[in-house]
Design a protein around this motif. Sequence first.
Motif, PDB file in Angstrom:
ATOM      1  N   PHE A   1      44.118  23.466 -47.698  1.00 57.63           N
ATOM      2  CA  PHE A   1      44.141  23.180 -46.266  1.00 57.63           C
ATOM      3  C   PHE A   1      43.738  21.723 -46.028  1.00 57.63           C
ATOM      4  O   PHE A   1      42.623  21.413 -45.617  1.00 57.63           O
ATOM      5  N   CYS A   2      44.647  20.820 -46.343  1.00 59.22           N
ATOM      6  CA  CYS A   2      44.479  19.385 -46.054  1.00 59.22           C
ATOM      7  C   CYS A   2      43.279  18.757 -46.760  1.00 59.22           C
ATOM      8  O   CYS A   2      42.749  17.737 -46.294  1.00 59.22           O
TER       9      CYS A   2
ATOM     10  N   VAL B   1      40.261  18.715 -46.712  1.00 62.62           N
ATOM     11  CA  VAL B   1      38.964  18.553 -46.047  1.00 62.62           C
ATOM     12  C   VAL B   1      38.032  19.739 -46.282  1.00 62.62           C
ATOM     13  O   VAL B   1      36.864  19.548 -46.652  1.00 62.62           O
TER      14      VAL B   1
END
Length: 300
Positions: free
Chosen positions: A152-153, A155
């Motif tokens: 998820f990105c 981060v």
Amino acid sequence: MSPNMELAKPRDFGEIISDTFTFIKQNFKPLLKYFFIFCGLFLIFTSASMILIQIKALNFYDNSLDPNAFDESTVFSRAFSMLGGVLVYAVFMVLQYVALNVTVLCFMTLYRQKQNTLPTTEEMWGYIKYYYLKILGSNVLLYILLIIGFMFCLVPGVYLSPIFALVTPIMIAENTSFGYAFNQSFKLIRDNWWSTFGVFVVVYIILYVINLVISLPSTILGAGNFFLHFTKNSQALSLPIAIITTLLQSISFFFQILMSVTVGIVYFSLTEIKEGTGLMERINQFGTNESTPGPEPEEY
């Protein structure tokens, strides 16, 4: 000679880094000893699987140049064999890393419980056999959660990495369950995430540079091994070069002790900042001459 280092005390960013190297320097011989005793077997299996992968890869390349020995019917079987070797190597790598972390953190826990004195081999074995499978199961679950987080990105994965690193020392030092350690790791790192993340980044960069220096000869040998396959002596040299490159990679693994010790230092520092357990123990010891090491997790 400087006195043995006190683990349970508050530390700032610089002190965590310096005390990590101080602890390793003061306890280098016993750490090296227990590394080979409790991680040596995993290291042998991981190295052997790596050698087999390299040899299979070179044989795959050799056969691809011979149309009589390499046809479409063998492509799938050879590729499946390579994939199986990589999976075996990955499994041994996980077992090896867990063994290293458990060994170092059990050493640090016993060291603190024995009031800054070295644990014996029998004490280490008692702790390691008690915690290894528990830590292995919890780490597999944490790896899965981290992979999901990085998907998820990146981060969430970056945010969770320093938090999840504290789960193992909490489970060992406090002899507690995965659920409690999971929740406690969030509490400990609260208001200290950036400093903890910064420490891990610095140590990671140090390890990256060390691995880069060690892997340079391995890369040169690997490239040389590939080009030697155009000569008549290629088969005779493949195995020795594969062994040498694997040994160099095994040497680099030893330096992962640096990260394991850092995780332990961070845990003891944060615990002292949040709860002051080390200070309370010293206060309770006033007026007594007996040592009061921490409770054993189990009778052996």
